[in-house]
Design a protein around this motif. Structure first.
Motif, PDB file in Angstrom:
ATOM      1  N   MET A 262      -6.209   2.863   6.170  1.00 28.01           N
ATOM      2  CA  MET A 262      -6.519   3.919   7.140  1.00 28.01           C
ATOM      3  C   MET A 262      -5.360   4.136   8.109  1.00 28.01           C
ATOM      4  SD  MET A 262      -9.419   5.131   6.284  1.00 28.01           S
ATOM      5  CE  MET A 262      -8.909   4.747   4.602  1.00 28.01           C
ATOM      6  N   ALA A 263      -4.731   3.035   8.525  1.00 31.69           N
ATOM      7  CA  ALA A 263      -3.605   3.150   9.444  1.00 31.69           C
ATOM      8  C   ALA A 263      -2.429   3.889   8.807  1.00 31.69           C
ATOM      9  CB  ALA A 263      -3.162   1.758   9.906  1.00 31.69           C
ATOM     10  N   LEU A 264      -2.241   3.690   7.491  1.00 28.76           N
ATOM     11  CA  LEU A 264      -1.149   4.357   6.798  1.00 28.76           C
ATOM     12  C   LEU A 264      -1.438   5.832   6.562  1.00 28.76           C
ATOM     13  CD1 LEU A 264       1.587   4.144   5.333  1.00 28.76           C
ATOM     14  CD2 LEU A 264       0.342   3.486   3.263  1.00 28.76           C
ATOM     15  N   VAL A 265      -2.636   6.147   6.079  1.00 27.90           N
ATOM     16  CA  VAL A 265      -2.920   7.520   5.661  1.00 27.90           C
ATOM     17  C   VAL A 265      -3.134   8.464   6.837  1.00 27.90           C
ATOM     18  CG1 VAL A 265      -5.447   7.432   5.470  1.00 27.90           C
ATOM     19  CG2 VAL A 265      -4.128   8.810   3.847  1.00 27.90           C
TER      20      VAL A 265
ATOM     21  N   GLN B 256       5.342   7.145   0.902  1.00 18.15           N
ATOM     22  CA  GLN B 256       5.529   6.138   1.938  1.00 18.15           C
ATOM     23  C   GLN B 256       4.741   4.882   1.586  1.00 18.15           C
ATOM     24  OE1 GLN B 256       6.044   7.716   5.885  1.00 18.15           O
ATOM     25  NE2 GLN B 256       4.994   5.979   6.814  1.00 18.15           N
ATOM     26  N   VAL B 257       5.209   3.743   2.088  1.00 20.11           N
ATOM     27  CA  VAL B 257       4.562   2.468   1.779  1.00 20.11           C
ATOM     28  C   VAL B 257       4.381   1.642   3.048  1.00 20.11           C
ATOM     29  CG1 VAL B 257       5.577   2.401  -0.547  1.00 20.11           C
ATOM     30  CG2 VAL B 257       6.731   1.212   1.339  1.00 20.11           C
TER      31      VAL B 257
ATOM     32  N   ILE C 127       0.870  -1.177   0.000  1.00 19.89           N
ATOM     33  CA  ILE C 127       0.000   0.000   0.000  1.00 19.89           C
ATOM     34  C   ILE C 127       0.903   1.221   0.000  1.00 19.89           C
ATOM     35  CG2 ILE C 127      -1.886   1.201   1.169  1.00 19.89           C
ATOM     36  CD1 ILE C 127      -2.387  -1.471   2.674  1.00 19.89           C
ATOM     37  N   ALA C 128       0.589   2.219  -0.821  1.00 19.31           N
ATOM     38  CA  ALA C 128       1.434   3.406  -0.929  1.00 19.31           C
ATOM     39  C   ALA C 128       0.610   4.678  -0.870  1.00 19.31           C
ATOM     40  CB  ALA C 128       2.239   3.372  -2.235  1.00 19.31           C
TER      41      ALA C 128
ATOM     42  N   LEU D 279      -7.438  -4.712   3.831  1.00 19.16           N
ATOM     43  CA  LEU D 279      -6.960  -3.603   3.013  1.00 19.16           C
ATOM     44  C   LEU D 279      -7.442  -2.265   3.551  1.00 19.16           C
ATOM     45  CD1 LEU D 279      -5.562  -2.412   0.537  1.00 19.16           C
ATOM     46  CD2 LEU D 279      -7.636  -2.910  -0.788  1.00 19.16           C
ATOM     47  N   THR D 280      -8.715  -2.178   3.903  1.00 26.80           N
ATOM     48  CA  THR D 280      -9.264  -0.914   4.391  1.00 26.80           C
ATOM     49  C   THR D 280      -8.608  -0.501   5.705  1.00 26.80           C
ATOM     50  OG1 THR D 280     -11.382  -1.344   3.312  1.00 26.80           O
ATOM     51  CG2 THR D 280     -11.366   0.303   5.051  1.00 26.80           C
TER      52      THR D 280
END
Length: 330
Positions: free
Chosen positions: A195-198, A167-168, A30-31, A190-191
């Motif tokens: 959310m944790a990344l963004v 970032q990934v 995820i990026a 995936l969701t």
């Protein structure tokens, strides 16, 4: 996350996408790409503003960087050079420290920086990563990347645009399988990971921010996940349909749309995720080629993954590792 020169006349645009959702081998990546730009511009303006250096419809002999849906930029027949040239040039423009374009970069050093918090523990338990060194670029030339960087910087300065961060999150099979057991299905995983990344890229409420992402499987309702990720926000639902789900408060909007790669920040995220996954698979295939010379490389998609798994079976048994390290349950 610190954004440079972000004041009331500027806004933040964040694009998010993934690569490797369907395979049985290799990671899900995820990026995100985070941009700052004047409020007078819209995200739709970016292709026009950067037309002298970027194109999403590459023609023969076109020297511009090809940026678009990663499936259009890269395929096994096209090779990785065009994807690599665009992604590494953009990373250099984003001032990724481990990529200086004067000499080859080591992939796992670059990946550590892109992850933001170091390589996850699951990497050290995968011998194809732990024992492998990958030098970048694989196919593109350093002089091409340097030229791309010069052109990007010139265009960014002209339209007052800045690529602030790339970032990934790299989700290897072991972690993927654990999350599937916890949440039950791939779309949920995936969701939650997205959310944790963004959430770490959302600026203060005083700064306008727009998040653009592709749909996650067939999901149309994202509000519970957004409220969990942003508990201090009062987000309202603007639309929920098969084509688009959209939410907002006074300064933050989030949109999950079909074919969101038409937006430049999402296209850059899509290509970054694809490139990181492809280099991870390069390391994976190199490792197994040394142990099982007759095996043909794989992209990890289900039918070919089953062929590959059968061909490496004897070598895999010798390693005496849990199957979850190699093979995704879903």
């Amino acid at each position: 996350m610190v954004f440079h020169q972000v004041d009331s006349s500027r806004q933040i645009i964040i694009g998010m996408d993934e690569a490797g959702y369907g395979p049985k081998l290799g990671p899900l990546v995820i990026a995100v790409s985070a941009w700052s730009m004047p409020k007078r511009l819209t995200v739709e303006d970016l292709w026009t503003q950067l037309d002298d250096v970027l194109t999403n419809k590459l023609a023969s002999r076109d020297k511009r960087l090809h940026v678009g849906d990663s499936k259009q930029v890269y395929s096994s027949t096209k090779g990785i050079a065009s994807l690599e040239r665009s992604v590494l040039s953009l990373m250099a423009a984003c001032q990724i420290r481990s990529l200086n374009l004067t000499e080859p970069a080591e992939f796992f050093t670059l990946l550590t920086e892109l992850l933001g918090k170091g390589l996850p523990a699951s990497f050290s338990r995968q011998p194809w990563y732990d024992s492998c060194s990958i030098s970048l670029p694989l196919k593109a030339r350093l002089i091409e990347l340097s030229e791309g960087l010069i052109q990007l910087n010139r265009s960014f300065q002209k339209c007052e645009l800045q690529l602030e961060q790339m970032q990934v999150d790299v989700v290897c099979p072991e972690r993927f399988n654990s999350l599937i057991q916890q949440y039950g299905n791939k779309s949920e995983v995936l969701t939650r990971l997205s959310m944790a990344l963004v959430k770490d890229f959302i600026p203060p409420k005083s700064v306008d921010c727009q998040v653009l992402a592709d749909k996650h499987g067939g999901r149309s309702r994202y509000l519970p996940y957004l409220l969990d990720a942003f508990p201090d926000r009062f987000l309202l639902t603007e639309r929920e349909s098969q084509e688009q789900s959209r939410y907002r408060d006074d300064s933050l909007s989030l949109s999950f749309s079909v074919k969101s790669e038409r937006f430049l920040p999402v296209a850059v995220a899509s290509m970054t995720a694809k490139y990181v996954r492809e280099v991870c698979m390069e390391a994976f295939n190199r490792y197994w080629k040394l142990r099982t010379p007759e095996v043909k490389p794989t992209k990890g998609y289900p039918v070919d993954a089953a062929r590959f798994r059968q061909q490496i079976d004897r070598s895999w048994e010798e390693l005496q590792l849990p199957e979850s390290i190699l093979w995704r349950d879903r």
